[in-house]
Design an enzyme around this catalytic site. Structure first.
Site, PDB file in Angstrom:
ATOM      1  N   HIS A  37       1.837   0.372   3.215  1.00 42.84           N
ATOM      2  CA  HIS A  37       2.281   0.223   1.829  1.00 42.84           C
ATOM      3  C   HIS A  37       2.572  -1.243   1.590  1.00 42.84           C
ATOM      4  CE1 HIS A  37       2.415   4.463   1.081  1.00 42.84           C
ATOM      5  NE2 HIS A  37       2.928   4.600   2.289  1.00 42.84           N
TER       6      HIS A  37
ATOM      7  N   TYR B 143       3.316  -5.743  -6.416  1.00 42.11           N
ATOM      8  CA  TYR B 143       2.147  -5.569  -5.541  1.00 42.11           C
ATOM      9  C   TYR B 143       1.341  -6.842  -5.286  1.00 42.11           C
ATOM     10  CZ  TYR B 143       3.269  -0.685  -6.430  1.00 42.11           C
ATOM     11  OH  TYR B 143       3.922   0.519  -6.509  1.00 42.11           O
TER      12      TYR B 143
END
Ligand code: DQA
Length: 144
Positions: free
Chosen positions: A99, A22
């Site tokens: 996302h 991430y």
């Protein structure tokens, strides 16, 4: 033009959470760069984050009339929340789903995007730049 950027479960942990997937930016860092990008474009933007499914539903239902569009990353809820799916289904404003990771290149259980199925479009795999892409896509959607 006024947009709302909603982040869901565990996204408050960005920066500390699996940085190899991430990235190292915190949610605050991302919100600041989105705000700067929006300011440059003359777009008003607000942010909301919650780890609680019902709070995300409440935010969208009670705040929807104040916005022209919503950019959302619901985190894991995107894959299975019928409550968020149904909530998005009643909106008349566009929702663009983001996302950070490419969910389609990950575990099979991340391939299904229940909320994405009722969104205008989905951006995934570009890290935090996906939120900037979503702002541009929202502008294009709203301005025709
Ligand atoms: C995520 C992808 C989801 O599968 C995961 O549960 C997240 C983050 C992303 O931004 O890549 O929490 O939404």
């Amino acid at each position: 033009m006024k947009i709302l950027v909603v982040n869901g479960v565990n996204l408050n942990m960005l920066g500390q959470r699996e940085p190899e997937i991430y990235g190292t930016e915190t949610l605050k860092d991302i919100e600041e760069s989105v705000k700067k990008h929006c300011n440059n474009k003359g777009i008003d933007v607000d942010f909301y984050q919650s780890n609680v499914e019902g709070e995300l539903v409440d935010c969208i239902l009670y705040e929807k009339d104040r916005y022209d569009g919503i950019i959302a990353n619901f985190g894991a809820y995107s894959h299975y929340s019928l409550a968020l799916h149904d909530c998005l289904s009643m909106l008349k404003i566009p929702v663009i789903e983001v996302h950070l990771s490419n969910v389609h290149a990950r575990e099979e259980y991340r391939h299904k995007l229940l909320t994405g199925s009722v969104s205008k479009g989905i951006i995934c795999g570009f890290g935090s730049y996906g939120y900037i892409m979503a702002v541009n896509a929202m502008e294009n959607t709203l301005n025709g």
